[in-house]
Motif scaffolding. Structure first.
Motif, short mmCIF file in Angstrom:
data_model
loop_
_atom_site.label_atom_id
_atom_site.label_comp_id
_atom_site.label_asym_id
_atom_site.label_seq_id
_atom_site.Cartn_x
_atom_site.Cartn_y
_atom_site.Cartn_z
N HIS A 29 40.71 45.88 75.24
CA HIS A 29 40.51 45.38 76.60
C HIS A 29 41.89 45.27 77.26
O HIS A 29 42.91 45.31 76.61
N THR A 30 41.89 45.15 78.54
CA THR A 30 43.15 44.97 79.25
C THR A 30 43.66 43.57 78.98
O THR A 30 42.93 42.61 79.17
N PRO A 31 44.89 43.43 78.50
CA PRO A 31 45.40 42.08 78.23
C PRO A 31 45.42 41.24 79.50
O PRO A 31 45.64 41.75 80.60
N ALA A 32 45.17 39.96 79.31
CA ALA A 32 45.12 39.07 80.46
C ALA A 32 46.47 38.98 81.15
O ALA A 32 46.55 38.72 82.35
N SER A 37 49.83 39.59 86.07
CA SER A 37 50.98 40.19 86.74
C SER A 37 50.55 41.15 87.85
O SER A 37 51.26 41.30 88.85
N GLU A 38 49.40 41.77 87.69
CA GLU A 38 48.91 42.66 88.74
C GLU A 38 48.15 41.91 89.82
O GLU A 38 47.69 42.50 90.78
N ALA A 44 43.81 35.84 88.75
CA ALA A 44 43.81 34.63 89.58
C ALA A 44 42.86 33.59 88.99
O ALA A 44 43.14 32.39 89.04
N THR A 45 41.76 34.04 88.40
CA THR A 45 40.82 33.11 87.77
C THR A 45 41.46 32.43 86.57
O THR A 45 41.29 31.23 86.35
N TYR A 46 42.21 33.21 85.76
CA TYR A 46 42.92 32.63 84.62
C TYR A 46 43.90 31.55 85.07
O TYR A 46 43.96 30.46 84.50
N VAL A 47 44.68 31.86 86.09
CA VAL A 47 45.69 30.91 86.56
C VAL A 47 45.01 29.68 87.16
O VAL A 47 45.45 28.54 86.93
N ARG A 48 43.94 29.87 87.91
CA ARG A 48 43.21 28.73 88.48
C ARG A 48 42.65 27.83 87.38
O ARG A 48 42.65 26.61 87.51
#
Length: 128
Positions: A29-32, A37-38, A44-48
């Motif tokens: 999978h694409t790393p978080a 960074s993109e 944005a959900t991870y950071v939120r």
């Protein structure tokens, strides 16, 4: 009697390639981290989610401070007759350990939130 020919000894070969376990496999999978960074919606959900968990910990610490220390004026107002020593004991001896315990809980919780987030964001191949 003819001499029987023995088969030649097996040939020894040295393998010089990269061991199988050390090969870098593309992630399933694409790393978080790249999502963040993109600046994708998932990143944005991870950071939120991290910000919400840190905010909840801060609100919990603030609520504990307000509950435990903010009620001291009420305690002092109730016991007006002998409040001299009670005030000094409460303010001088009891408040600081309570504040330290609340601060220690908050720091531990914030570090745990960040460690959980880092574990989520790190690529499993990089953890090694």
């Amino acid at each position: 009697m003819a001499e029987e020919q023995q088969p030649p000894p097996p040939r020894r070969e040295t393998v010089t390639g990269v061991p199988r376990g050390a090969r870098r496999r593309p992630p399933a999978h694409t790393p978080a981290r790249s999502e963040i960074s993109e600046q994708t919606t998932l990143g944005a959900t991870y950071v939120r989610a991290l910000m919400r968990s840190q905010f909840r910990a801060a609100l919990g610490a603030l609520a504990a401070l307000v509950t435990l220390i903010g009620t001291l004026p009420l305690v002092f107002a109730v016991s007006r007759d002998g409040s001299g020593p009670l005030v000094w004991v409460a303010l001088g001896l009891l408040v600081y350990p309570v504040m330290w315990l609340i601060a220690r809980w908050y720091v531990t919780r914030a570090e745990r939130n960040e460690a959980d987030f880092t574990g989520l964001v790190m690529d499993p191949a990089d953890r090694g």
